[in-house]
Design a protein around this motif. Structure first.
Motif, PDB file in Angstrom:
ATOM      1  N   GLN A  20      12.015   2.623  20.424  1.00  0.00           N
ATOM      2  CA  GLN A  20      13.555   3.225  19.390  1.00  0.00           C
ATOM      3  C   GLN A  20      12.058   3.441  18.137  1.00  0.00           C
ATOM      4  O   GLN A  20      12.243   3.749  17.304  1.00  0.00           O
ATOM      5  N   ILE A  21      11.200   2.281  17.795  1.00  0.00           N
ATOM      6  CA  ILE A  21      10.508   2.049  16.492  1.00  0.00           C
ATOM      7  C   ILE A  21       8.970   2.292  16.856  1.00  0.00           C
ATOM      8  O   ILE A  21       8.492   1.781  17.982  1.00  0.00           O
ATOM      9  N   TYR A  22       7.767   3.008  16.096  1.00  0.00           N
ATOM     10  CA  TYR A  22       7.224   3.699  16.077  1.00  0.00           C
ATOM     11  C   TYR A  22       6.324   3.416  14.536  1.00  0.00           C
ATOM     12  O   TYR A  22       7.128   3.320  13.898  1.00  0.00           O
ATOM     13  N   GLU A  23       5.506   2.779  14.820  1.00  0.00           N
ATOM     14  CA  GLU A  23       4.780   2.084  13.468  1.00  0.00           C
ATOM     15  C   GLU A  23       3.174   2.768  13.245  1.00  0.00           C
ATOM     16  O   GLU A  23       2.131   2.943  14.003  1.00  0.00           O
ATOM     17  N   THR A  24       3.112   2.764  12.231  1.00  0.00           N
ATOM     18  CA  THR A  24       1.710   3.207  11.247  1.00  0.00           C
ATOM     19  C   THR A  24       1.225   3.185  10.499  1.00  0.00           C
ATOM     20  O   THR A  24       2.103   2.336   9.021  1.00  0.00           O
ATOM     21  N   ASN A  25       0.189   2.002  10.199  1.00  0.00           N
ATOM     22  CA  ASN A  25      -0.759   1.578   8.340  1.00  0.00           C
ATOM     23  C   ASN A  25      -1.397   2.338   8.319  1.00  0.00           C
ATOM     24  O   ASN A  25      -2.099   3.311   8.464  1.00  0.00           O
ATOM     25  N   ILE A  26      -0.969   2.568   7.237  1.00  0.00           N
ATOM     26  CA  ILE A  26      -1.403   3.252   5.669  1.00  0.00           C
ATOM     27  C   ILE A  26      -2.078   2.342   5.420  1.00  0.00           C
ATOM     28  O   ILE A  26      -1.831   1.436   3.911  1.00  0.00           O
ATOM     29  N   ALA A  27      -3.963   2.867   5.046  1.00  0.00           N
ATOM     30  CA  ALA A  27      -4.956   2.137   3.621  1.00  0.00           C
ATOM     31  C   ALA A  27      -3.813   2.219   2.901  1.00  0.00           C
ATOM     32  O   ALA A  27      -3.957   1.374   1.331  1.00  0.00           O
ATOM     33  N   GLY A  28      -3.571   3.890   2.289  1.00  0.00           N
ATOM     34  CA  GLY A  28      -4.086   4.203   0.652  1.00  0.00           C
ATOM     35  C   GLY A  28      -3.473   5.362   0.829  1.00  0.00           C
ATOM     36  O   GLY A  28      -3.649   5.674   1.683  1.00  0.00           O
ATOM     37  N   PHE A  29      -3.346   6.082  -0.494  1.00  0.00           N
ATOM     38  CA  PHE A  29      -3.386   7.205  -0.309  1.00  0.00           C
ATOM     39  C   PHE A  29      -3.980   7.929  -1.946  1.00  0.00           C
ATOM     40  O   PHE A  29      -4.473   6.925  -2.671  1.00  0.00           O
ATOM     41  N   LYS A  30      -4.017   9.470  -1.771  1.00  0.00           N
ATOM     42  CA  LYS A  30      -5.362   9.816  -2.863  1.00  0.00           C
ATOM     43  C   LYS A  30      -4.471   9.244  -4.019  1.00  0.00           C
ATOM     44  O   LYS A  30      -3.706   9.462  -4.455  1.00  0.00           O
TER      45      LYS A  30
END
Length: 80
Positions: free
Chosen positions: A67-77
């Motif tokens: 039921q839970i999915y995780e995505t790690n994001i290093a940063g944004f433009k």
């Protein structure tokens, strides 16, 4: 890639804040394939990978039993 995620409109879906996490809930049948990207509201502020560059491909997910999915994001433009 699905109406629940805002058909590639970067302002269509706003994630809720839960501490240091951002959360978005939706319902999709198991086996549904999704493609998506993360932004801070526009393509000018698209998520970056660990190499500091935007992902050349979309994030992809096939809905499974969890039921839970995780995505790690290093940063944004940076904002122009």
């Amino acid at each position: 890639s699905t109406p629940a995620l805002g058909p590639w409109n970067p302002h269509a879906v706003e994630m809720a804040r839960d501490g240091k996490y951002r959360v978005y809930a939706f319902t999709a049948p198991r086996g549904t394939g999704l493609e998506y990207k993360f932004t801070l509201g526009s393509w000018a502020t698209e998520a970056l990978g660990s190499d500091g560059k935007p992902h050349q491909e979309n994030y992809r997910l096939i809905v499974g039993p969890q039921q839970i999915y995780e995505t790690n994001i290093a940063g944004f433009k940076s904002t122009p």
